[in-house]
Design a protein around this motif. Structure first.
Motif, PDB file in Angstrom:
ATOM      1  N   ARG A 338      -8.400  -8.507   7.833  1.00 23.59           N
ATOM      2  CA  ARG A 338      -8.291  -7.082   8.118  1.00 23.59           C
ATOM      3  C   ARG A 338      -7.320  -6.403   7.146  1.00 23.59           C
ATOM      4  NH1 ARG A 338      -9.513  -4.165  12.577  1.00 23.59           N
ATOM      5  NH2 ARG A 338      -9.872  -6.094  13.761  1.00 23.59           N
ATOM      6  N   GLY A 339      -7.757  -5.299   6.580  1.00 24.06           N
ATOM      7  CA  GLY A 339      -6.890  -4.505   5.706  1.00 24.06           C
ATOM      8  C   GLY A 339      -6.802  -5.000   4.279  1.00 24.06           C
ATOM      9  N   LEU A 340      -7.451  -6.125   3.966  1.00 19.76           N
ATOM     10  CA  LEU A 340      -7.396  -6.665   2.607  1.00 19.76           C
ATOM     11  C   LEU A 340      -8.766  -6.498   1.958  1.00 19.76           C
ATOM     12  CD1 LEU A 340      -5.404  -9.998   3.130  1.00 19.76           C
ATOM     13  CD2 LEU A 340      -4.533  -7.681   2.832  1.00 19.76           C
ATOM     14  N   ARG A 341      -8.824  -5.705   0.930  1.00 19.55           N
ATOM     15  CA  ARG A 341     -10.069  -5.540   0.192  1.00 19.55           C
ATOM     16  C   ARG A 341      -9.749  -5.476  -1.297  1.00 19.55           C
ATOM     17  NH1 ARG A 341     -11.731   0.774   1.429  1.00 19.55           N
ATOM     18  NH2 ARG A 341      -9.957   1.741   0.357  1.00 19.55           N
ATOM     19  N   ARG A 342     -10.767  -5.656  -2.098  1.00 21.55           N
ATOM     20  CA  ARG A 342     -10.568  -5.653  -3.544  1.00 21.55           C
ATOM     21  C   ARG A 342     -10.237  -4.252  -4.046  1.00 21.55           C
ATOM     22  NH1 ARG A 342     -15.635  -9.181  -4.034  1.00 21.55           N
ATOM     23  NH2 ARG A 342     -14.840 -11.296  -4.319  1.00 21.55           N
ATOM     24  N   GLU A 343      -9.154  -4.171  -4.807  1.00 22.08           N
ATOM     25  CA  GLU A 343      -8.782  -2.934  -5.484  1.00 22.08           C
ATOM     26  C   GLU A 343      -8.176  -3.306  -6.835  1.00 22.08           C
ATOM     27  OE1 GLU A 343      -6.666   0.082  -3.183  1.00 22.08           O
ATOM     28  OE2 GLU A 343      -7.100  -1.060  -1.356  1.00 22.08           O
ATOM     29  N   GLU A 344      -8.359  -2.436  -7.823  1.00 22.02           N
ATOM     30  CA  GLU A 344      -7.916  -2.726  -9.179  1.00 22.02           C
ATOM     31  C   GLU A 344      -6.425  -3.040  -9.248  1.00 22.02           C
ATOM     32  OE1 GLU A 344      -9.507  -3.017 -11.982  1.00 22.02           O
ATOM     33  OE2 GLU A 344     -11.529  -2.365 -11.446  1.00 22.02           O
ATOM     34  N   ARG A 345      -5.615  -2.359  -8.462  1.00 19.44           N
ATOM     35  CA  ARG A 345      -4.167  -2.541  -8.570  1.00 19.44           C
ATOM     36  C   ARG A 345      -3.705  -3.912  -8.086  1.00 19.44           C
ATOM     37  NH1 ARG A 345      -1.682   0.456  -3.502  1.00 19.44           N
ATOM     38  NH2 ARG A 345      -3.513   0.564  -2.144  1.00 19.44           N
ATOM     39  N   PHE A 346      -4.603  -4.666  -7.435  1.00 23.80           N
ATOM     40  CA  PHE A 346      -4.237  -6.002  -6.963  1.00 23.80           C
ATOM     41  C   PHE A 346      -4.851  -7.103  -7.828  1.00 23.80           C
ATOM     42  CE2 PHE A 346      -4.501  -3.525  -2.815  1.00 23.80           C
ATOM     43  CZ  PHE A 346      -3.139  -3.210  -2.830  1.00 23.80           C
ATOM     44  N   ASN A 347      -5.297  -6.765  -9.026  1.00 20.91           N
ATOM     45  CA  ASN A 347      -5.983  -7.746  -9.870  1.00 20.91           C
ATOM     46  C   ASN A 347      -5.119  -8.958 -10.224  1.00 20.91           C
ATOM     47  OD1 ASN A 347      -8.469  -6.546  -9.966  1.00 20.91           O
ATOM     48  ND2 ASN A 347      -8.166  -5.563 -11.948  1.00 20.91           N
TER      49      ASN A 347
END
Length: 536
Positions: A338-347
């Motif tokens: 929950r609450g964790l999805r792919r986003e560029e800033r977390f690459n």
């Protein structure tokens, strides 16, 4: 022979495809009925073995890709303590074949028959420390998903033993007929791949799915066939990376090319940040979780950056990497937490998770060993660790971006200034940009109207639309003036206006060109501002 022995023999006969155990002649088992006052009623039952045709169809439809199927077979090679595996691709139209050959310990005749029997060893079977199996169907399910003719030949000390599943014969006869003698064509291939070998195992695929209706002269399909070799090679470098390094590494070659390991954590780079590992106890076992923040692009060479991005790109490779006995099960996923999805800033956020093989059931490791579901008891901890490493990764990206902007060209680098203040993100047009200053100082324009227009643009940045477009990997993101390379006419016109504004502000023509070269997006483009060129 006792009545129970007779019944057990009948049950065995029925399970192998005989006629015993029909509804008209139910079995009776007294061994489970108990004795005395607590005795249960006698158990009656039918033996209902699965029909071969239906079982073959089920095993062939488990969703294996070719790389997944080959990886499943290499699991068996690792379990057999092989040090070298050779994967051959041979194009011959409908007669094309693939062979996976290892130098492991091989199998006895009885062991080969067991290995060729569907689910002869279930998940509860005791396995050695090096055994990567689980359900006892990997060889068959992986192979049936890719071919209609499966032959396995094996040797422990020079004498090769061979068995074949011909699915056409299984479906025609309705019986599991494990053939002893291969055809002449199959024998010729086996002699070729086992030449000079005294032990090991060969898995040979013929009548490969998808190619049976092709022509040997079909060059396009032939190229597609060999392109699969590259996909397999890349996948194996990811899945078996830990086996391909070390003091006694496994050697794998695909179509004559050695498989190179891909390290998702770039552990050899001194700029890698290793966050504190956490051993998570569960049911008497330990799950080891190790978070990493990868080096930013400024600390990697272009080749290192491309390699670290992985075969599917940076966005697809962020997240958890789940290993089982050093074999990668899942690469780059936030596990549906929950609450964790792919986003560029977390690459830059990647997390290694090592699970014991004894916890397959808790993690719901599937037959293909390609997906997992984290146990409920660990989800809270995994979410906490995921949030922590994502924060650290985002901070690294933000910090490096600020440093790069300062080193690059100061306030003239970007037309926009993006900041986070008091927990809120703001996007402001850079008032010190030369074109913005030139417009504000234009005597023919009303400065109040210009400032109102700029404020309107700042307050109406289409954040929601950009967020929707950025949910997935974004090779189609818009690039300024078409992207890096030679500038087009529109880009040159904008640069000319910037040059005029900079000269009007007291800069020389050369200084104006130098400032344009350091301003986004012209720093990535070629035009008159490049060294040695004039404005005209």
């Amino acid at each position: 022979m006792s009545s129970n022995d007779q019944e057990n023999q009948q049950a065995t006969t029925s399970a192998s495809g005989g006629s015993a155990g029909s509804a008209e002649q139910p079995y009776t088992d007294t061994s489970l009925s108990g004795t005395g006052k607590q005795a249960r009623p006698r158990m009656t039952y039918d033996i209902a073995p699965p029909a071969p045709v239906g079982m073959v169809a089920s095993l062939s439809s488990l969703g294996y890709s070719l790389p997944d199927a080959v990886a499943d077979l290499i699991d068996n090679s690792v379990s057999a303590e092989a040090r070298a595996v050779e994967i051959d691709f041979a194009w011959a139209g409908p007669e094309s074949w693939m062979a996976i050959t290892d130098d492991g310990c091989g199998m006895s005749r009885e062991g080969l028959v067991t290995a060729m029997t569907v689910a002869a060893r279930g998940p509860a079977t005791d396995r050695s420390r090096t055994d990567l199996g689980r359900y006892g169907v990997g060889l068959k399910s992986a192979s049936f998903s890719q071919c209609r003719l499966l032959t396995v030949s094996t040797a422990t000390a020079g004498d090769w033993v061979t068995r074949t599943w011909d699915l056409d014969i299984v479906e025609k006869t309705g019986e599991w007929r494990l053939l002893h003698t291969p055809s002449a064509d199959t024998s010729a291939i086996l002699e070729r791949v086992t030449a000079g070998r005294s032990r090991g195992t060969v898995v040979l695929w013929q009548r490969i799915s998808g190619y049976r209706a092709t022509s040997e002269r079909d060059k396009k399909t032939q190229q597609q066939f060999y392109d699969e070799a590259e996909r397999v090679r890349t996948h194996l470098g990811l899945v078996f990376a830990r086996f391909l390094v070390g003091s006694s590494p496994l050697s794998v070659r695909v179509a004559g090319v050695t498989v190179s390991p891909w390290d998702p954590f770039v552990t050899s780079n001194p700029s890698l940040r290793r966050l504190p590992p956490e051993p998570l106890p569960l049911d008497g076992h330990t799950v080891l979780v190790e978070p990493f923040v990868l080096p930013s692009s400024q600390r990697l060479t272009p080749d290192e950056y491309d390699s670290a991005g992985g075969p599917h790109g940076w966005l697809r490779h962020q997240g958890f990497y789940v290993y089982r006995r050093d074999r990668l099960i899942l690469a780059g996923s936030w596990l549906g937490l929950r609450g964790l999805r792919r986003e560029e800033r977390f690459n830059l956020a990647r997390v290694s998770v090592d699970i014991p093989a004894e916890m397959d059931a808790e993690w719901r490791v599937d037959v293909r060993k390609a997906t997992v579901v984290p146990p409920v008891a660990l989800r809270r901890h995994l979410t906490r660790i995921g949030q922590m490493v994502r924060r650290e990764a985002a901070e690294t990206v933000r910090h490096r971006g600020q440093v790069a902007a300062r080193q690059h060209s100061g306030p003239l680098a970007f037309p926009w200034n993006v900041r986070r203040d008091a927990g809120k993100v703001s996007c402001k047009i850079n008032r010190r940009h030369p074109l913005v200053q030139a417009v504000l100082k234009d005597a023919d324009l009303d400065p109040a109207r210009v400032r109102a227009l700029l404020r309107l643009l700042e307050e109406t940045v289409p954040v929601l639309a950009l967020r929707v477009l950025h949910e997935t990997d974004t090779p189609d993101d818009p690039e300024p003036f078409g992207g890096p390379g030679p500038a087009d006419a529109q880009a040159i016109e904008v640069a000319r206006q910037m040059h005029k504004a900079l000269v009007a502000q007291g800069n020389s023509a050369e200084e104006a060109c130098a400032l344009i070269r350091m301003t986004q997006p012209f720093d990535q483009m070629d035009g008159f501002w490049s060294a040695g060129q004039s404005v005209d």
